[in-house]
Design a protein around this motif. Structure first.
Motif, PDB file in Angstrom:
ATOM      1  N   SER A   1     -59.262  -9.812  -2.336  1.00  0.00           N
ATOM      2  CA  SER A   1     -58.528 -10.124  -1.300  1.00  0.00           C
ATOM      3  C   SER A   1     -57.220  -9.036  -1.498  1.00  0.00           C
ATOM      4  CB  SER A   1     -58.121 -11.353  -0.910  1.00  0.00           C
ATOM      5  OG  SER A   1     -56.808 -12.231  -1.951  1.00  0.00           O
ATOM      6  N   ILE A   2     -56.865  -9.102  -2.608  1.00  0.00           N
ATOM      7  CA  ILE A   2     -55.684  -8.109  -2.889  1.00  0.00           C
ATOM      8  C   ILE A   2     -56.114  -6.571  -2.584  1.00  0.00           C
ATOM      9  CG2 ILE A   2     -53.897  -7.147  -4.417  1.00  0.00           C
ATOM     10  CD1 ILE A   2     -53.507 -10.187  -3.470  1.00  0.00           C
TER      11      ILE A   2
ATOM     12  N   GLN B   1     -59.956 -12.982  -5.773  1.00  0.00           N
ATOM     13  CA  GLN B   1     -58.410 -12.565  -5.841  1.00  0.00           C
ATOM     14  C   GLN B   1     -58.474 -11.397  -5.766  1.00  0.00           C
ATOM     15  OE1 GLN B   1     -55.224 -11.796  -9.301  1.00  0.00           O
ATOM     16  NE2 GLN B   1     -55.870 -14.067  -8.953  1.00  0.00           N
ATOM     17  N   ASP B   2     -59.294 -10.537  -6.595  1.00  0.00           N
ATOM     18  CA  ASP B   2     -59.292  -9.000  -6.639  1.00  0.00           C
ATOM     19  C   ASP B   2     -59.640  -8.456  -5.247  1.00  0.00           C
ATOM     20  OD1 ASP B   2     -59.417  -6.536  -7.540  1.00  0.00           O
ATOM     21  OD2 ASP B   2     -61.393  -6.675  -8.742  1.00  0.00           O
TER      22      ASP B   2
ATOM     23  N   ILE C   1     -50.561  -2.394  -6.096  1.00  0.00           N
ATOM     24  CA  ILE C   1     -50.178  -3.404  -6.985  1.00  0.00           C
ATOM     25  C   ILE C   1     -48.979  -2.838  -7.978  1.00  0.00           C
ATOM     26  CG2 ILE C   1     -51.244  -4.755  -9.023  1.00  0.00           C
ATOM     27  CD1 ILE C   1     -53.853  -4.543  -7.368  1.00  0.00           C
TER      28      ILE C   1
ATOM     29  N   ARG D   1     -55.172  -5.637   0.961  1.00  0.00           N
ATOM     30  CA  ARG D   1     -53.986  -5.163   1.234  1.00  0.00           C
ATOM     31  C   ARG D   1     -53.717  -3.768   0.681  1.00  0.00           C
ATOM     32  NH1 ARG D   1     -50.121 -10.098  -0.837  1.00  0.00           N
ATOM     33  NH2 ARG D   1     -51.503 -11.742  -0.530  1.00  0.00           N
TER      34      ARG D   1
ATOM     35  N   ASN E   1     -54.605 -15.715  -5.296  1.00  0.00           N
ATOM     36  CA  ASN E   1     -53.643 -15.050  -5.954  1.00  0.00           C
ATOM     37  C   ASN E   1     -52.321 -15.845  -6.576  1.00  0.00           C
ATOM     38  OD1 ASN E   1     -52.644 -12.423  -6.968  1.00  0.00           O
ATOM     39  ND2 ASN E   1     -51.429 -12.191  -5.299  1.00  0.00           N
TER      40      ASN E   1
ATOM     41  N   ARG F   1     -51.556 -11.161  -8.943  1.00  0.00           N
ATOM     42  CA  ARG F   1     -51.021  -9.576  -8.729  1.00  0.00           C
ATOM     43  C   ARG F   1     -49.889  -9.769  -7.801  1.00  0.00           C
ATOM     44  NH1 ARG F   1     -56.912  -9.889  -9.592  1.00  0.00           N
ATOM     45  NH2 ARG F   1     -57.785  -7.790 -10.626  1.00  0.00           N
TER      46      ARG F   1
ATOM     47  N   THR G   1     -47.681  -7.160  -5.240  1.00  0.00           N
ATOM     48  CA  THR G   1     -47.623  -6.020  -4.538  1.00  0.00           C
ATOM     49  C   THR G   1     -46.530  -5.562  -4.191  1.00  0.00           C
ATOM     50  OG1 THR G   1     -48.357  -6.833  -2.434  1.00  0.00           O
ATOM     51  CG2 THR G   1     -50.063  -6.629  -3.924  1.00  0.00           C
TER      52      THR G   1
ATOM     53  N   ASP H   1     -57.029 -13.489   2.537  1.00  0.00           N
ATOM     54  CA  ASP H   1     -56.214 -12.438   3.228  1.00  0.00           C
ATOM     55  C   ASP H   1     -55.506 -12.589   4.560  1.00  0.00           C
ATOM     56  OD1 ASP H   1     -55.131  -9.679   3.007  1.00  0.00           O
ATOM     57  OD2 ASP H   1     -56.758  -9.164   4.541  1.00  0.00           O
TER      58      ASP H   1
END
Ligand code: OOG
Ligand code: MG
Length: 277
Positions: free
Chosen positions: A65-66, A62-63, A76, A69, A177, A101, A103, A35
């Motif tokens: 780190s998103i 991934q989940d 998302i 955000r 991601n 994903r 965003t 991230d």
């Protein structure tokens, strides 16, 4: 004897708990590193060079780190498929379909500007987008997939691997991601638009840098949406109604440089442009 079994059972539980907590912390710290690299436009070493993570853990990173955000007020709004064409698999040396994903902060308006200073080594690639109108959380058979989207559009994806030299393993790229860092969606078209055998070109300044055909995407871009549905079932996730899904690039990606004017051209779906500033 009974005591011995009891003790080894208890030890085992403690050990399992220890590994669980330890692994959990590790996944969190990798998510934080990825991230930060994305936010600061800074490349990092491949995770797989120092730590061994499996594919499920990569999706978990991934989940997480998103989600970092999202806690900063991003949201998302879509999903992207990757390596759905041979052209991309060969360019990157990775041969499995992956998903990531999208965003809200990653979206660039058509005819808009991409701020080069926010990226590490960005590349652009031409794609096709679906607008989803019904939640997708299980594998949808081909005969029903048309019920799940109400529009299609030309799209450009900007990928910017957080790893040095754009080199990664399958697990690395999933954790990151799937390199996604921006996307541009053109005007929405009727869902009955014929998506097969559509010529696609990518132009940078006055040069045609890529030329391909939509059939490069799994033989039919709709198959990429079916693949997305299979992934949602496998990873117990949902693509909510209203989301955008990118089907994956039809051609290899091309590097961007400050000052470039980028133009994608789709037979029967028109053009998208943006400028690198
Ligand atoms: C990974 C992302 C692949 C696609 O459309 O195939 C992808 C990468 O190439 O860095 O987005
Ligand atoms: Mg892509």
């Amino acid at each position: 004897m009974v005591g011995y079994f009891y003790d080894s059972f208890a030890d085992n539980l403690i050990l399992k708990y220890y590994f669980y907590v330890h692994k959990n912390d590790q996944l969190d710290s990798i998510a934080e590193i990825l991230d930060a690299a994305a936010m600061e436009a800074r490349s990092i070493d491949q995770i797989s060079k120092t730590r061994s993570i499996d594919l499920r853990e990569a999706y978990e990173i991934q989940d997480r780190s998103i989600q970092r955000r999202v806690t900063r007020n991003d949201s998302i709004i879509g999903y992207k498929m990757g390596f759905t064409s041979k052209a991309k698999m060969e360019q990157m040396g990775v041969h499995d379909i992956i998903w990531g994903r999208l965003t809200a902060s990653m979206q660039i308006q058509a005819n808009g500007n991409l701020d080069f200073s926010k990226y590490i080594h960005p590349r652009v690639e031409p794609e096709i987008a679906f607008r989803i109108n019904k939640d997708i959380n299980q594998h949808i058979p081909a005969e029903n997939i048309a019920d799940y989207y109400d529009a299609v559009a030309p799209a450009l994806e900007i990928i910017d691997s957080r790893y040095q030299n754009f080199s990664f393993s399958l697990e690395d790229v999933v954790a990151d991601n799937c390199s996604s860092s921006g996307f541009v969606v053109g005007p929405w078209h009727d869902p009955s638009t014929q998506l097969q055998d559509m010529g696609i070109e990518l132009w940078i300044d006055e040069e045609r840098v890529q030329a391909g055909n939509s059939n490069a995407i799994l033989g039919n871009p709709i198959d990429s949406l079916i693949e997305a549905s299979r992934m949602m079932e496998k990873y117990k996730c949902t693509i909510p109604a209203g989301s955008i899904v990118l089907a994956g690039a039809a051609t290899p990606a091309s590097y961007l440089a400050s000052g470039n004017k980028v133009r994608g051209v789709w037979d029967s779906m028109g053009e998208i442009t943006f400028s690198v500033v």
